[in-house]
Design a protein around this motif. Structure first.
Motif, mmCIF file in Angstrom:
data_model
loop_
_atom_site.group_PDB
_atom_site.id
_atom_site.type_symbol
_atom_site.label_atom_id
_atom_site.label_comp_id
_atom_site.label_asym_id
_atom_site.label_seq_id
_atom_site.Cartn_x
_atom_site.Cartn_y
_atom_site.Cartn_z
ATOM 1 N N ARG A 76 0.817 -1.213 0.000
ATOM 2 C CA ARG A 76 0.000 0.000 0.000
ATOM 3 C C ARG A 76 0.851 1.263 0.000
ATOM 4 N N LEU A 77 1.989 1.222 0.691
ATOM 5 C CA LEU A 77 2.895 2.368 0.649
ATOM 6 C C LEU A 77 3.348 2.627 -0.781
ATOM 7 N N SER A 78 3.757 1.582 -1.486
ATOM 8 C CA SER A 78 4.179 1.719 -2.875
ATOM 9 C C SER A 78 3.043 2.248 -3.744
ATOM 10 N N TYR A 79 1.831 1.737 -3.511
ATOM 11 C CA TYR A 79 0.656 2.136 -4.287
ATOM 12 C C TYR A 79 0.379 3.631 -4.139
ATOM 13 N N TYR A 80 0.377 4.132 -2.913
ATOM 14 C CA TYR A 80 0.062 5.545 -2.680
ATOM 15 C C TYR A 80 1.188 6.454 -3.160
ATOM 16 N N LEU A 81 2.430 5.995 -3.058
ATOM 17 C CA LEU A 81 3.534 6.787 -3.595
ATOM 18 C C LEU A 81 3.453 6.879 -5.115
ATOM 19 N N LYS A 82 3.081 5.788 -5.763
ATOM 20 C CA LYS A 82 2.914 5.809 -7.217
ATOM 21 C C LYS A 82 1.828 6.798 -7.632
ATOM 22 N N ILE A 83 0.711 6.794 -6.902
ATOM 23 C CA ILE A 83 -0.368 7.731 -7.208
ATOM 24 C C ILE A 83 0.112 9.171 -7.031
ATOM 25 N N LEU A 84 0.866 9.434 -5.958
ATOM 26 C CA LEU A 84 1.376 10.782 -5.697
ATOM 27 C C LEU A 84 2.303 11.253 -6.811
ATOM 28 N N PHE A 85 3.302 10.445 -7.143
ATOM 29 C CA PHE A 85 4.271 10.862 -8.164
ATOM 30 C C PHE A 85 3.620 10.978 -9.541
ATOM 31 N N ALA A 86 2.726 10.034 -9.873
ATOM 32 C CA ALA A 86 2.050 10.090 -11.172
ATOM 33 C C ALA A 86 1.148 11.317 -11.263
ATOM 34 N N SER A 87 0.444 11.647 -10.183
ATOM 35 C CA SER A 87 -0.447 12.810 -10.186
ATOM 36 C C SER A 87 0.337 14.095 -10.374
ATOM 37 N N LEU A 88 1.441 14.233 -9.646
ATOM 38 C CA LEU A 88 2.267 15.437 -9.787
ATOM 39 C C LEU A 88 2.854 15.536 -11.194
ATOM 40 N N TYR A 89 3.245 14.390 -11.751
ATOM 41 C CA TYR A 89 3.800 14.356 -13.109
ATOM 42 C C TYR A 89 2.755 14.816 -14.123
ATOM 43 N N ILE A 90 1.541 14.294 -13.990
ATOM 44 C CA ILE A 90 0.464 14.659 -14.925
ATOM 45 C C ILE A 90 0.086 16.125 -14.773
ATOM 46 N N ILE A 91 0.048 16.630 -13.535
ATOM 47 C CA ILE A 91 -0.283 18.038 -13.298
ATOM 48 C C ILE A 91 0.771 18.954 -13.920
ATOM 49 N N SER A 92 2.023 18.517 -13.919
ATOM 50 C CA SER A 92 3.099 19.358 -14.451
ATOM 51 C C SER A 92 3.027 19.514 -15.965
ATOM 52 N N VAL A 93 2.369 18.574 -16.649
ATOM 53 C CA VAL A 93 2.340 18.606 -18.116
ATOM 54 C C VAL A 93 1.620 19.847 -18.643
ATOM 55 N N PRO A 94 0.357 20.138 -18.231
ATOM 56 C CA PRO A 94 -0.287 21.359 -18.754
ATOM 57 C C PRO A 94 0.435 22.641 -18.337
ATOM 58 N N ILE A 95 1.070 22.625 -17.148
ATOM 59 C CA ILE A 95 1.840 23.807 -16.733
ATOM 60 C C ILE A 95 3.018 24.008 -17.669
ATOM 61 N N LEU A 96 3.714 22.912 -17.998
ATOM 62 C CA LEU A 96 4.853 22.975 -18.916
ATOM 63 C C LEU A 96 4.424 23.491 -20.285
ATOM 64 N N MET A 97 3.345 22.913 -20.819
ATOM 65 C CA MET A 97 2.896 23.321 -22.149
ATOM 66 C C MET A 97 2.365 24.750 -22.145
ATOM 67 N N GLY A 98 1.661 25.128 -21.065
ATOM 68 C CA GLY A 98 1.144 26.488 -20.970
ATOM 69 C C GLY A 98 2.263 27.509 -20.882
ATOM 70 N N ALA A 99 3.313 27.200 -20.107
ATOM 71 C CA ALA A 99 4.440 28.116 -19.980
ATOM 72 C C ALA A 99 5.168 28.266 -21.310
ATOM 73 N N PHE A 100 5.317 27.156 -22.023
ATOM 74 C CA PHE A 100 5.975 27.212 -23.335
ATOM 75 C C PHE A 100 5.171 28.093 -24.290
ATOM 76 N N PHE A 101 3.851 27.952 -24.256
ATOM 77 C CA PHE A 101 2.975 28.758 -25.121
ATOM 78 C C PHE A 101 3.076 30.241 -24.750
ATOM 79 N N LEU A 102 3.056 30.550 -23.461
ATOM 80 C CA LEU A 102 3.104 31.949 -23.024
ATOM 81 C C LEU A 102 4.407 32.615 -23.439
#
Length: 282
Positions: free
Chosen positions: A193-219
């Motif tokens: 369960r520790l591994s499971y929740y850490l995977k969710i945390l890192f994957a969520s942060l990774y996915i959230i960073s994608v639109p920020i990255l693309m938006g910053a590049f566009f701006l």
């Protein structure tokens, strides 16, 4: 039927035994934590070394360069690994870990099949995600190697395409990995369960960073907002380390659960079968 449990020899390896008409000889055994570290440490060291060397020693060469929309203070990852020294560290350490990652992927693909939760009803969906885990993982590795070899100076268009496909494959791999983990015995304690929740945390942060990255590049390129490129570069650095952290969760998945063994499998002679047969334990 499960294989018998043969005795260990002086080297701590299994004595040759016969199972289902085949003679099996164990020739080597590897500590799973050592295998994990050989696949985890090199990309971590290579990434940190490349970024640190660029920002500390070659800052004047890659920072404060003036483009049509103003000065960019932080370099992109692509520009960092385009420098000779940084490129050497990046390629040496990241390409070194690729074979180990393939072993880890193959192990996970096999074990996810054997450790599926029998109470999960949608077997077809589980198998689909299991194959997605394997092939998206291989694709992620392939495009990581491709963007490392084909840099900006070789072909900037291909490099950018490889970079984005690598990111998309990474997201798909994260989702498939988390799904299979949740519906398999990997989810069980002490570390499941520790591994499971850490995977969710890192994957969520990774996915959230994608639109920020693309938006910053566009701006930066479309609106000429100069600080946006710094945000873009920071998102690139963060994405690299989040990706490494997600793969680092494999430590909890294999510790005390997996043994890497090299065995020679031969057709058993009749004399070997009678001589070396080991009765299975009840």
């Amino acid at each position: 039927s499960p294989p018998p449990t043969p005795p260990l020899n002086a080297l701590g390896l299994f004595e040759p035994y016969v199972h289902e008409g085949k003679k099996i000889t164990e020739v080597a055994r590897f500590n799973p934590v050592a295998v994990f570290l050989s696949g985890f440490i090199p990309p971590l060291v290579g990434s940190i070394a490349a970024i640190a060397i660029a920002l500390i020693f070659h800052n004047d060469e890659i920072s404060n360069y003036n483009w049509q929309c103003g000065r960019a203070r932080l370099p992109s990852l692509s520009r960092i690994i385009n420098l000779p020294v940084e490129r050497t560290f990046w390629q040496l350490f990241l390409l070194f870990h690729v074979p180990i990652r393939i072993v880890e992927l193959t192990t996970g693909f096999s074990r996810y099949k054997r450790l599926r939760n029998v109470n999960y009803p949608r077997v077809w969906l589980y198998e689909l995600m299991r194959y997605a885990y394997f092939y998206l993982g291989l694709s992620e590795l392939f495009f990581l190697a491709a963007l490392s070899i084909v840099g900006e100076r070789e072909n900037i268009r291909y490099h950018v395409v490889f970079f984005y496909i690598f990111g998309l494959c990474g997201i798909g791999f994260f989702i498939a990995n988390i799904f299979c983990h949740a519906h398999s015995l990997y989810y069980l304690n002490p570390y499941g369960r520790l591994s499971y929740y850490l995977k969710i945390l890192f994957a969520s942060l990774y996915i959230i960073s994608v639109p920020i990255l693309m938006g910053a590049f566009f701006l930066y390129w479309k609106k000429c907002i100069t600080w946006a490129y710094d945000v873009f570069a920071i998102c690139e650095y963060t994405g690299v380390f989040l990706n490494i952290c997600f793969h680092g969760c494999a430590f909890f998945d294999i510790r005390y659960k997996v043994t890497f063994s090299v065995r020679v499998v031969e057709k058993a002679e009749e004399s070997d079968e009678e001589k070396n047969r080991i009765p299975a334990k009840i």
